[in-house]
Design a protein around this motif. Structure first.
Motif, short mmCIF file in Angstrom:
data_model
loop_
_atom_site.label_atom_id
_atom_site.label_comp_id
_atom_site.label_asym_id
_atom_site.label_seq_id
_atom_site.Cartn_x
_atom_site.Cartn_y
_atom_site.Cartn_z
N HIS A 166 7.51 -5.72 0.74
CA HIS A 166 6.23 -5.00 0.66
C HIS A 166 5.59 -4.76 2.02
O HIS A 166 4.98 -3.72 2.23
N ASN A 167 5.72 -5.70 2.96
CA ASN A 167 5.09 -5.53 4.28
C ASN A 167 5.77 -4.45 5.12
O ASN A 167 5.19 -3.99 6.10
N THR A 168 6.97 -4.08 4.75
CA THR A 168 7.70 -3.02 5.44
C THR A 168 7.58 -1.69 4.71
O THR A 168 7.26 -0.67 5.31
N LEU A 169 7.84 -1.71 3.41
CA LEU A 169 7.94 -0.46 2.64
C LEU A 169 6.58 0.17 2.32
O LEU A 169 6.43 1.39 2.40
N VAL A 170 5.60 -0.63 1.95
CA VAL A 170 4.30 -0.06 1.59
C VAL A 170 3.65 0.64 2.78
O VAL A 170 3.17 1.78 2.64
N PRO A 171 3.63 0.04 3.98
CA PRO A 171 3.06 0.78 5.12
C PRO A 171 3.80 2.09 5.42
O PRO A 171 3.18 3.06 5.85
N ASP B 126 -3.16 -8.05 4.67
CA ASP B 126 -2.45 -7.09 5.52
C ASP B 126 -2.23 -5.77 4.77
O ASP B 126 -2.37 -4.69 5.35
N LEU B 127 -1.87 -5.87 3.49
CA LEU B 127 -1.66 -4.66 2.70
C LEU B 127 -2.98 -3.89 2.54
O LEU B 127 -3.01 -2.66 2.67
N LYS B 128 -4.05 -4.61 2.31
CA LYS B 128 -5.36 -3.95 2.18
C LYS B 128 -5.78 -3.33 3.51
O LYS B 128 -6.33 -2.22 3.54
N ALA B 129 -5.52 -4.01 4.60
CA ALA B 129 -5.85 -3.46 5.92
C ALA B 129 -5.05 -2.18 6.19
O ALA B 129 -5.52 -1.28 6.89
N ALA B 130 -3.85 -2.10 5.63
CA ALA B 130 -3.01 -0.92 5.82
C ALA B 130 -3.46 0.26 4.96
O ALA B 130 -3.06 1.39 5.19
N GLY B 131 -4.29 -0.02 3.93
CA GLY B 131 -4.80 1.07 3.10
C GLY B 131 -4.63 0.90 1.61
O GLY B 131 -4.96 1.80 0.83
N VAL B 132 -4.10 -0.23 1.17
CA VAL B 132 -3.95 -0.50 -0.26
C VAL B 132 -5.33 -0.86 -0.81
O VAL B 132 -6.04 -1.70 -0.25
N ALA B 133 -5.71 -0.23 -1.92
CA ALA B 133 -7.03 -0.47 -2.51
C ALA B 133 -7.08 -1.83 -3.20
O ALA B 133 -8.09 -2.53 -3.12
#
Length: 137
Positions: free
Chosen positions: A73-78, A108-115
Protein backbone atom coordinates in the motif's frame (compact mmCIF):
# COMPACT_ATOMS: atom_id res chain seq x y z
CA UNK A 1 -42.69 16.20 -12.04
CA UNK A 2 -39.01 16.57 -12.88
CA UNK A 3 -37.17 19.67 -11.72
CA UNK A 4 -34.24 19.19 -14.07
CA UNK A 5 -31.98 19.27 -11.01
CA UNK A 6 -31.84 15.52 -10.40
CA UNK A 7 -28.48 14.37 -9.12
CA UNK A 8 -26.76 11.44 -10.72
CA UNK A 9 -25.78 8.51 -8.58
CA UNK A 10 -22.41 8.57 -6.86
CA UNK A 11 -19.96 6.78 -9.19
CA UNK A 12 -17.44 4.47 -7.53
CA UNK A 13 -14.50 2.48 -8.82
CA UNK A 14 -13.57 -0.42 -6.55
CA UNK A 15 -10.01 -1.29 -7.50
CA UNK A 16 -7.57 -4.10 -6.82
CA UNK A 17 -4.06 -2.84 -7.45
CA UNK A 18 -0.87 -4.89 -7.68
CA UNK A 19 -0.41 -8.60 -7.24
CA UNK A 20 -3.01 -8.94 -4.49
CA UNK A 21 -5.27 -11.83 -5.52
CA UNK A 22 -7.78 -11.66 -2.68
CA UNK A 23 -10.93 -9.91 -3.76
CA UNK A 24 -13.70 -11.07 -1.46
CA UNK A 25 -13.70 -7.76 0.45
CA UNK A 26 -13.76 -5.79 -2.80
CA UNK A 27 -16.80 -7.75 -3.95
CA UNK A 28 -18.53 -7.22 -0.60
CA UNK A 29 -18.01 -3.45 -0.64
CA UNK A 30 -18.97 -3.22 -4.32
CA UNK A 31 -22.25 -4.99 -3.55
CA UNK A 32 -22.90 -2.77 -0.51
CA UNK A 33 -22.23 0.34 -2.60
CA UNK A 34 -24.62 -0.90 -5.31
CA UNK A 35 -27.27 -1.67 -2.70
CA UNK A 36 -26.83 1.90 -1.37
CA UNK A 37 -27.68 3.26 -4.83
CA UNK A 38 -24.15 4.03 -6.01
CA UNK A 39 -22.98 3.22 -9.53
CA UNK A 40 -20.12 0.75 -9.13
CA UNK A 41 -17.33 -0.30 -11.46
CA UNK A 42 -15.02 -3.12 -10.38
CA UNK A 43 -11.50 -3.15 -11.81
CA UNK A 44 -10.84 -6.86 -11.57
CA UNK A 45 -7.68 -8.31 -10.10
CA UNK A 46 -4.00 -7.49 -10.63
CA UNK A 47 -4.31 -3.96 -12.00
CA UNK A 48 -1.32 -1.68 -12.36
CA UNK A 49 -1.60 1.78 -10.78
CA UNK A 50 -1.74 3.30 -14.27
CA UNK A 51 -4.70 1.08 -15.19
CA UNK A 52 -6.58 2.19 -12.09
CA UNK A 53 -5.89 5.84 -12.90
CA UNK A 54 -7.07 5.40 -16.49
CA UNK A 55 -10.29 3.70 -15.36
CA UNK A 56 -11.00 6.37 -12.74
CA UNK A 57 -10.46 9.19 -15.24
CA UNK A 58 -12.36 7.56 -18.11
CA UNK A 59 -15.31 6.64 -15.92
CA UNK A 60 -15.34 10.06 -14.21
CA UNK A 61 -15.74 8.49 -10.79
CA UNK A 62 -16.54 10.38 -7.60
CA UNK A 63 -14.97 7.70 -5.39
CA UNK A 64 -11.95 5.47 -5.85
CA UNK A 65 -11.91 2.63 -3.34
CA UNK A 66 -8.60 0.76 -3.37
CA UNK A 67 -8.71 -2.67 -1.78
CA UNK A 68 -5.27 -3.94 -0.88
CA UNK A 69 -4.06 -6.79 1.28
CA UNK A 70 -0.61 -7.39 -0.20
CA UNK A 71 1.34 -5.01 2.03
CA UNK A 72 2.37 -2.84 -0.94
CA UNK A 73 0.00 0.00 0.00
CA UNK A 74 2.82 2.49 0.75
CA UNK A 75 4.14 2.04 -2.78
CA UNK A 76 1.06 1.45 -4.93
CA UNK A 77 -1.46 3.89 -3.43
CA UNK A 78 0.84 6.94 -3.82
CA UNK A 79 1.43 5.93 -7.46
CA UNK A 80 -2.32 5.95 -8.06
CA UNK A 81 -2.66 9.34 -6.36
CA UNK A 82 0.19 10.82 -8.42
CA UNK A 83 -1.45 9.50 -11.57
CA UNK A 84 -4.76 11.12 -10.66
CA UNK A 85 -2.93 14.38 -10.00
CA UNK A 86 -1.25 14.23 -13.41
CA UNK A 87 -4.72 14.09 -15.03
CA UNK A 88 -6.15 16.80 -12.81
CA UNK A 89 -8.57 14.26 -11.32
CA UNK A 90 -7.26 14.13 -7.76
CA UNK A 91 -9.24 17.08 -6.38
CA UNK A 92 -12.55 15.64 -7.63
CA UNK A 93 -11.99 12.07 -6.43
CA UNK A 94 -12.59 10.81 -2.90
CA UNK A 95 -9.91 8.17 -2.31
CA UNK A 96 -10.54 5.37 0.15
CA UNK A 97 -8.33 2.45 1.07
CA UNK A 98 -9.62 -0.80 2.51
CA UNK A 99 -7.75 -3.86 3.65
CA UNK A 100 -5.02 -4.90 6.01
CA UNK A 101 -3.26 -1.62 6.70
CA UNK A 102 -1.06 -1.36 9.81
CA UNK A 103 -1.97 1.52 12.10
CA UNK A 104 1.47 3.08 11.66
CA UNK A 105 0.92 3.37 7.87
CA UNK A 106 -2.48 5.08 7.99
CA UNK A 107 -1.15 8.58 8.64
CA UNK A 108 1.27 8.33 5.69
CA UNK A 109 -1.57 7.26 3.38
CA UNK A 110 -3.73 10.13 4.60
CA UNK A 111 -0.86 12.57 4.14
CA UNK A 112 -0.54 11.31 0.56
CA UNK A 113 -4.21 12.12 -0.11
CA UNK A 114 -6.29 9.17 1.09
CA UNK A 115 -9.49 10.43 2.71
CA UNK A 116 -9.97 7.40 4.96
CA UNK A 117 -8.66 3.89 5.61
CA UNK A 118 -11.15 1.14 6.45
CA UNK A 119 -9.98 -2.10 7.98
CA UNK A 120 -11.55 -5.53 8.23
CA UNK A 121 -14.79 -5.58 10.16
CA UNK A 122 -15.73 -1.98 9.39
CA UNK A 123 -19.53 -1.86 9.19
CA UNK A 124 -20.71 -1.26 5.62
CA UNK A 125 -22.98 1.51 6.88
CA UNK A 126 -19.94 3.40 8.20
CA UNK A 127 -18.23 3.30 4.81
CA UNK A 128 -21.40 4.25 2.92
CA UNK A 129 -22.12 7.13 5.30
CA UNK A 130 -18.53 8.36 4.93
CA UNK A 131 -18.89 8.41 1.14
CA UNK A 132 -22.22 10.24 1.26
CA UNK A 133 -20.81 12.84 3.66
CA UNK A 134 -17.56 13.46 1.80
CA UNK A 135 -18.27 13.21 -1.92
CA UNK A 136 -18.11 16.69 -3.43
CA UNK A 137 -21.27 16.91 -5.52
Amino acid sequence: MSTGQEQRAIRCLVAKVGLDGHDRGAHVIARAFRDAGFEVIYSGLHRAPEEIVQAAVQEDVDVLGISILSGAHNTLVPKVIEGLKSYGAFEDTLILVGGIIPDEDRSDLKAAGVAEVFGPGTPMSETIDFVREHVDR
